[in-house]
Design an enzyme around this catalytic site. Structure first.
Site, PDB file in Angstrom:
ATOM      1  N   CYS A 250      35.047   1.179  35.162  1.00  0.00           N
ATOM      2  CA  CYS A 250      34.412   0.056  35.858  1.00  0.00           C
ATOM      3  C   CYS A 250      35.108  -1.275  35.540  1.00  0.00           C
ATOM      4  O   CYS A 250      36.257  -1.460  35.919  1.00  0.00           O
ATOM      5  CB  CYS A 250      32.920   0.028  35.534  1.00  0.00           C
ATOM      6  SG  CYS A 250      32.014  -0.994  36.704  1.00  0.00           S
ATOM      7  N   HIS A 334      31.562   5.574  37.584  1.00  0.00           N
ATOM      8  CA  HIS A 334      30.999   5.873  36.267  1.00  0.00           C
ATOM      9  C   HIS A 334      30.929   7.359  35.994  1.00  0.00           C
ATOM     10  O   HIS A 334      29.919   7.997  36.317  1.00  0.00           O
ATOM     11  CB  HIS A 334      29.620   5.244  36.126  1.00  0.00           C
ATOM     12  CG  HIS A 334      29.660   3.765  36.030  1.00  0.00           C
ATOM     13  ND1 HIS A 334      29.691   3.095  34.832  1.00  0.00           N
ATOM     14  CD2 HIS A 334      29.730   2.811  36.984  1.00  0.00           C
ATOM     15  CE1 HIS A 334      29.755   1.798  35.047  1.00  0.00           C
ATOM     16  NE2 HIS A 334      29.791   1.588  36.353  1.00  0.00           N
ATOM     17  N   GLU A 336      30.318   8.733  33.336  1.00  0.00           N
ATOM     18  CA  GLU A 336      29.222   9.004  32.379  1.00  0.00           C
ATOM     19  C   GLU A 336      27.871   9.054  33.074  1.00  0.00           C
ATOM     20  O   GLU A 336      26.867   9.426  32.469  1.00  0.00           O
ATOM     21  CB  GLU A 336      29.210   7.930  31.283  1.00  0.00           C
ATOM     22  CG  GLU A 336      28.515   6.621  31.621  1.00  0.00           C
ATOM     23  CD  GLU A 336      29.312   5.702  32.553  1.00  0.00           C
ATOM     24  OE1 GLU A 336      30.396   6.122  33.017  1.00  0.00           O
ATOM     25  OE2 GLU A 336      28.845   4.585  32.844  1.00  0.00           O
TER      26      GLU A 336
END
Lengths: 361, 1075
Positions: A250, A334, A336
């Site tokens: 990001c 993202h 994650e």
């Protein structure tokens, strides 16, 4: 409804939306952005990347499963992405006063009140979203109990400095040593590293990590304009001269690009959702990703040493870059997740693989 | 990219609509065909369901109205030689047929490639053992089930697992033969039944009370995966998902749970190797993140149709394209037209699906809902709050409910909550009124408290409303709040004005006018798949009070026409009205008008936003239609192509000056109102069966004395069971009036003379300004007394006198003129000798419109729509007398799903679907159509027990033919004696309630009988009870059953004259091109 406090959201173009307060009853201002995810309000509200922003949820029913408790694991709250709520305020259509979930400890309203964060419901969030889409992200303010705050443009602040840790912190006790430059990191990223046998040294965004011993460098997500992080960019530039693996997510992706000499720009209204398709260039591999960003790498500015690794299938914007010969890569989305789909979590494995190759561990 | 070796593709449809396999497959098949044709691929369709949209001109290139069974499909393959075959768009019927074709080596023999998911992958998901093994390979939790092959094995497995357990028959449609067992006895009973459907029965630990969650997953050949939608069942595990209220997206799942299950779904689809679409069902522990995979459907399903409608993502269309070789990222999102199809829809609204049951139509059926599906249709409601969506939905199911509140009350609330029937959600509303807490209701139902709290919110608002006495007393704020919670004007009128009487129209209008004056009106929102993130030109719309602006503009140019759809599929109104609606829309568009559809049935093609210019996926209530009318200001509204729901609105719309297109609502009323219609008939000496509306028992008795028995009784208020009944004598009449019906001034009873041994004739037609333009006459195979929806229809008629036809036409012309009919209409006649009597006249399209339109290959709806648009039409050149072939429509019954229901044909309609097949002659057509609805040509042994003498006589010839063909005939004693007296020897079997051997019960249970013919003497309760066991056993042991002598004779004569190999394999065009 009689016992509820009225509240309104005023946009900088003069549009005003009337609703009712369900959170903290205080005035606040910020940049208004929308997110189209259907779950994950807990994760979004605690995501440091939302610093300074008034978050609009396009999904109308919010608060259904309440808020979990503050259990701690590996030195981090287990269910939150940071130690506090970062959004300035939350705007929804239909707040669910009653919640139901085995894991819930309190209501979203109570949590917002505790954290002094206003919440408004009863607003046509679809109409509001269309306005933001057409005019671009705008400044806005919450007027409540006749209290009207000053306009506030978070993009003029160094938001990263506000959300970054102040001192280095270590997490986990793994085989691989990764320095994590904290520009407002989400806990899910740290959890993903710990899970992969990594010791994380989380350092402040302006920390000179070159003195540290490490196997790989990670640059985190975070709020605001990447160009604000001048010291971080210059530290990364130094790291780019070495051969140690680098991974950015990001804001980290944008910072890596700036450090490599490329350019970034502000998107009209950004990508904030759980359903962004990104194509790995030169392949037929398309991934559904979780995103939350208002800035992007200028694709034209990328030089020949790098490849545009991922692109957004919908609007063609850059979603990640990769060095042609060195172990450097970063993504705009993202992997994650938290919230959102976990389909690109393999990127953490790829990074560990690069570290293995580099260190021979 | 697309494969380049596929030029001609065969698609298998799902046949007749049945419980568990309904209109959703017309939608998915139609979408797939559209996707193929867009690629320039020649398409061949096998589907005997003649009422569907997919079996229409210009949807597929060649259409075969033939059974979807391996033997017929092989013949089509041999004839057409397609390159590829699609198996996953026609439900379990198509899938089972495809697997059989694969196993028999037929696909290989003709070099037909299965497009999309490979057959091996399908088999992997269908065989529970292989499937579990596959899941174990990737560490996915599943319900530990024991595959058993005998009752003893099942018993052993259950004792190992510990009760309660659930039983499932492998390879069965929608939970057929499955259920919960709490002890050995229950298990033995259920297991023996389940083994009749399948030779493998699975025993699993019951997870009753867990949340039930579904994901719709898509994968392309590049291994890209998306989940298009997830859904959460309001009713926890224990109630079949087809019987559950379902919400999309899930409401009570955290991000972590949502994405954990999503990731597992993707892991599964990859491991199995699906190319296209599949559905993964989970049980999720309500107290942890523990989960089990319950089931994977490697095909388009009811859930995928729902997911398509819930999100706007055309799953079937995309699945077909992926089968052709495309990657998801190579396809466009058909809603936005600019973004990619490789994404996951973001909803900014909430969707509720509610099943529609019709259990009242069946005698003896258990009303409890559980692990087997019984519902016949469903609705989908869209709102921006759960309260709004669920209240809309509860009105949409159309069983006289007005939302959660304002309905009649439930007797035993606690029992209803723990042993749910189709009324459970209303019992929750009553429970609040009786002081039950949210916790208590949760304990009794295991429904998640979030849902119960939402219902409580509606209840609390209702209580608040009761405090007012006039609508003007409500603050604007509160009025808006209740509208946001989905309260209708009707509910408001009822709660505020404390109405007890049924007709509160005037108060409802008061509410409407007042709130319009206060500016409290709803807004129109788009479904755009991306929650407004990207601009979308979508025409997929719904109406909500949870908003402050419209998404679209309105043009007051009178260049649009609203067509009202048919609502939930139910017995008596299903896919045929969808066909009518779609064809009305098509015609409107062709003539240069903008078409606007209002409908809320997710199983339909008419609710595909591609079909019309604007789709309002919303209520067909007077209130909502007016809301939309006020905004759209169309040229007019079509009420005559959607069956009874829109037809019932005609007069009310007319009264508020909405232009109703076609026949004047005043004349619709003249036809619908029994008294007015009789007056009209009397005036022109048109004969009707004698009838009277009576309010006193004595008057009924006097009328009975006058006209004699049998009589048809239609009470306006029934205490239990079916609404209509036939009584054969005074005792039965008294019994019925005492036990089943209320007779009073408020609840009059209509008593009609019941004419026996008369032919029944359907007359479907279109007229313009009172002139008959086009018509079709169909003859019923069964004598009058079998509901026209359950009758086998022959078109053109095969055995009607020319004089009868002439008289029917004369009466029809006369009435068309008198009622100045402009549009579609249908009449039903009784014909005996050459006397004809009118049973009824409907000034709307009927159930048989698609059938006669397709047999005649003349689109009745197109004519009717042109007429309604004011276009002058000329009658077509061809008539039914030109046909060189026969079309036969046969009903499909779903008794096997309706435990304990008596599988008998009577005055109440019981069939759930139908087929229509073409043949060179009557016998060929009847054989094809009966094989299409599941009858099988018996191999050897036939059981006959016939009550009435005339039916015994009727069967003499056929039984003789059977004997000549070497069949063994078994009979009950009386029937056997009759045949013996007539020189035919049969073997006697004893009644099931008799201990003596040989016994019918044993023969059925041991599958020694291939066909059961059981003709009850009459429809009285005592007669029906007598043979009930035989009929029910035939159904439960999956043996074809015939209960009508005329139909049985026709079937026997057909299969003794023709074998399957004699039947012509001809496409629709091959028949009709000679016209």
């Amino acid at each position: 409804m009689n016992n509820l406090t009225k509240a309104e959201l005023l946009l900088e173009d003069g549009t005003c939306y009337q609703g009712y307060s369900f959170g903290y009853e205080g005035p606040v201002a910020g940049e208004v952005v929308f997110n189209t995810a259907m779950t994950g309000y807990t994760e979004s509200l605690t995501d440091p990347s939302y610093k300074g922003q008034i978050l609009v949820s396009t999904y109308p029913l919010i608060g259904n499963y309440g808020i979990p408790g503050d259990e701690v694991q590996d030195g981090m709250p287990l269910f939150f992405e940071s130690d506090r709520i970062h959004v300035q305020a939350l705007i929804v259509s239909d707040y669910s006063f009653e919640y139901s979930h085995w894991n819930a400890k309190k209501s979203l309203a109570d949590w917002l009140k505790e954290n002094k964060v206003p919440g408004i419901f009863g607003i046509d969030t679809r109409a509001l979203t269309k306005r933001l889409r057409e005019k671009g992200s705008m400044l806005g303010k919450i007027i409540i109990n006749n209290q009207e705050p000053e306009w506030y443009d978070p993009n003029k602040d160094n938001l990263v400095a506000q959300v970054s840790c102040k001192e280095p912190v270590t997490y986990g006790n793994g085989k691989y040593k990764v320095v994590l430059v904290d520009c407002g990191v989400k806990n899910a990223i740290i959890r993903n590293f710990i899970k992969r046998d990594v010791t994380i040294t989380r350092v402040p965004y302006d920390y000179d990590f070159s003195k540290l011993e490490y196997d790989g460098l990670f640059i985190s997500n975070g709020p605001g304009d990447p160009k604000m992080c001048k010291q971080t960019i210059s530290h990364i530039s130094e790291a780019l001269k070495q051969e140690k693996p680098i991974f950015g997510i990001c804001l980290g992706n944008q910072l890596l690009a700036l450090a490599a000499g490329f350019d970034t720009y502000k998107l009209k209204y950004g990508h904030r959702s759980h359903n962004q398709p990104v194509l790995m260039t030169g392949t037929d591999k398309c991934f559904i990703t979780s995103q939350n960003h208002g800035f992007a790498i200028n694709l034209q500015s990328i030089d020949d040493n790098w490849i545009p690794w991922f692109n957004n299938v919908n609007d063609g914007t850059s979603e990640g870059i990769k060095h042609k010969s060195k172990p450097f890569f970063s993504v705009q989305f993202h992997p994650e997740a938290c919230g959102g789909p976990v389909d690109t979590e393999f990127l953490f494995d790829d990074f560990i693989e690069l570290i293995k190759q580099y260190t021979g561990k | 990219m697309k494969f380049n070796d596929i030029h001609k593709v065969l698609l298998l449809g799902s046949g007749a609509l049945k419980i568990g396999e309904a209109g959703e497959f017309d939608y998915s098949g139609s979408q797939a065909l559209k996707a193929l044709r867009e690629e320039g691929i020649e398409t061949v369709l096998v589907n005997p369901n003649i009422a569907t949209v997919q079996t229409s001109e210009n949807v597929a290139d060649k259409i075969y109205f033939l059974p979807v069974t391996p033997e017929f499909v092989e013949k089509v393959i041999a004839k057409e030689r397609p390159d590829g075959i699609l198996l996953s768009f026609g439900g379990q019927t198509a899938l089972n047929c495809g697997v059989a074709l694969h196993r028999q080596g037929i696909l290989e023999k003709y070099n037909v490639k299965v497009i999309g998911t490979p057959v091996e992958a399908i088999i992997d998901t269908e065989d529970r053992d292989i499937f579990n093994q596959k899941l174990a390979e990737i560490d996915v939790n599943f319900t530990k089930s024991h595959a058993t092959e005998t009752v003893e094995e099942a018993l052993k497995a259950a004792n190992e697992l510990g009760y309660p357990v659930i039983l499932r028959a492998a390879y069965a449609l929608g939970g057929l033969g499955s259920g919960f067992c709490n002890n050995d006895d229950e298990l033995k009973a259920l297991a023996s039944k389940a083994f009749t459907y399948s030779n493998q029965v699975l025993v699993e630990k019951s997870l009753k009370g867990w949340k039930e969650i579904e994901y719709e997953v898509v994968r392309d050949r590049y291994d890209n995966c998306i989940t298009v939608c997830n859904m959460e069942n309001f009713d926890p595990l224990g109630i079949h998902t087809g019987e559950s209220i379902v919400v999309a997206p899930s409401q009570t799942l955290t991000n972590s749970e949502f994405h954990k299950l999503r990731a597992i779904a993707i892991k599964i689809i990859r491991h199995i190797g699906i190319v296209g679409e599949c559905n993964v069902q989970y049980a999720l522990d309500p107290n942890s993140e523990d989960y089990r995979v319950i089931e994977v459907n490697a095909r388009l399903s009811r859930s995928s149709a729902l997911a398509s409608k819930a999100t706007g993502y055309p799953l079937a269309f995309v699945a077909a394209k992926l089968g052709l070789g495309y990657g998801l990222h190579e396809l466009k999102n058909t809603v936005t037209k600019v973004t990619t199809a490789c994404f996951e829809p973001a909803l900014d609204y909430c969707v509720v699906k509610i099943p529609r049951w019709d259990l009242n139509k069946f005698v003896g059926v258990s009303k409890e809902i559980g692990s087997a599906m019984k519902s016949v249709g469903e609705i989908m409601a869209i709102g921006r709050s759960f309260e709004e969506a669920i209240q809309k939905g509860l009105r949409m199911i159309g069983q006289g409910m007005h939302g959660l509140l304002g309905n009649k009350h439930i007797d035993d609330i606690s029992k209803e909550l723990t042993e749910p029937t189709d009324m459970r959600i209303f019992a929750i509303a009553d429970a609040f009124a009786n002081g039950f807490s949210v916790d208590k209701i949760h304990d009794l139902t295991k429904i998640d408290k979030w849902f119960i709290c939402k219902l409580k919110h509606i209840f609390d608002l209702g209580e608040e409303l009761k405090k007012f006495n006039k609508i003007e007393e409500l603050s604007d704020e509160f009025l808006l709040e209740v509208k946001k919670a989905g309260f209708s004007d009707f509910q408001l009128a009822k709660l505020v004005y404390k109405h007890t009487k049924v007709d509160i129209t005037s108060d409802m209008m008061l509410v409407r006018d007042y709130r319009k004056k206060r500016g409290i009106t709803p807004f129109v929102k788009q479904i755009d798949t991306l929650a407004a993130e990207y601009p979308a030109q979508t025409n997929y719309l719904y109406v909500t009070y949870n908003g402050s602006e419209h998404d679209i503009d309105f043009y007051d140019d009178k260049k649009s026409v609203i067509v009202l759809g048919s609502g939930a599929y139910r017995i008596g109104s299903s896919v045929e009205f969808d066909w009518c609606g779609v064809n009305a829309i098509n015609t409107i568009r062709k003539r240069g008008y903008r078409s606007i559809m209002i409908n809320y049935n997710p199983e339909t093609v008419s609710t595909d936003y591609d079909t019309c210019d604007r789709l309002y996926f919303d209520e067909l209530s007077f209130e909502r239609v007016l809301d939309i009318y006020d905004l759209e200001m169309p040229m007019g509204v079509v009420v005559s192509t959607g069956g009874q729901i829109p037809n019932n609105l005609a007069m009310r719309l007319y009264q508020v000056n909405v232009p109703v297109l076609g026949t004047s609502p005043l004349n619709i009323d003249k036809a619908e109102d029994r008294n007015k219609f009789s007056e009209l008939c009397d005036k022109f000496n048109i004969d009707q069966p004698r009838w009277k509306e009576l309010t006193k028992i004595e008057d009924i008795m006097t009328f009975a004395d006058e006209v004699g028995f049998p009589l048809l009784i239609r009470p306006s208020y029934v205490l239990s069971g079916a609404a209509m009944s036939v009584v054969s004598n005074k005792t039965e009449l008294e019994h019925f009036l005492k036990l089943a019906a209320t007779v009073s001034k408020q609840y009059p009873v209509v008593v009609t003379q019941f004419i026996e041994n008369a032919k029944e004739v359907d007359f479907d037609a279109v007229a313009q300004n009172g002139e008959l333009i086009i018509y079709a006459i169909s003859e019923h195979q069964e004598f009058a007394g079998v509901h026209s929806g359950d009758a086998t229809m022959l078109f053109p008629p095969q055995k009607l006198y020319v004089e009868t036809v002439r008289r029917i036409k004369h009466v029809a012309k006369l009435l068309a003129k008198q009622l100045e009919i402009s549009g579609p209409f249908n009449m039903q006649f009784l014909a005996k000798d050459n006397d004809i009597k009118v049973i009824e006249l409907n000034l709307r399209a009927s159930r048989s419109f698609p059938f006669v339109s397709k047999v005649l290959k003349t689109n009745f709806i197109e004519y009717a729509t042109d007429i309604m648009l004011g276009i002058k039409v000329t009658p077509p050149a061809k008539t039914l007398f030109d046909l060189e072939y026969v079309g036969i429509k046969a009903p499909q019954f779903s008794f096997s799903r309706l435990a304990k229901a008596d599988p008998i044909l009577g005055v109440e309609m019981a069939s759930t679907g139908e087929v229509g097949c073409l043949g060179e002659n009557y016998y060929e057509a009847i054989l094809k159509s009966m094989l299409s609805v599941g009858y099988k040509i018996p191999k050897k042994n036939i059981l006959i027990s016939s009550g009435p003498m005339k039916d015994k006589v009727q069967l003499l010839g056929p039984v003789q033919a059977l004997k000549e063909k070497g069949f063994n005939i078994f009979c009950t004693r009386g029937t056997s004696n009759f045949f013996h007296e007539n020189g035919i020897e049969t073997s006697i079997l004893n009644w099931p309630d008799d201990d003596r051997k040989p016994n019918i019960a044993d023969y059925i249970r041991d599958h020694k009988i291939d066909l059961v013919i059981n003709i009850p003497k009459n429809l009285s309760k005592t007669e029906l009870d007598k043979d009930y066991v035989i009929r029910r056993m035939a159904i439960d042991f999956n043996i074809p059953l015939l209960t009508n002598a005329r139909l049985a004779s026709a079937f026997i004569m057909a299969f003794t004259k023709y074998s399957v190999d004699d039947l012509q394999i001809k496409s629709w065009n091959e028949y009709s091109n000679n016209l």
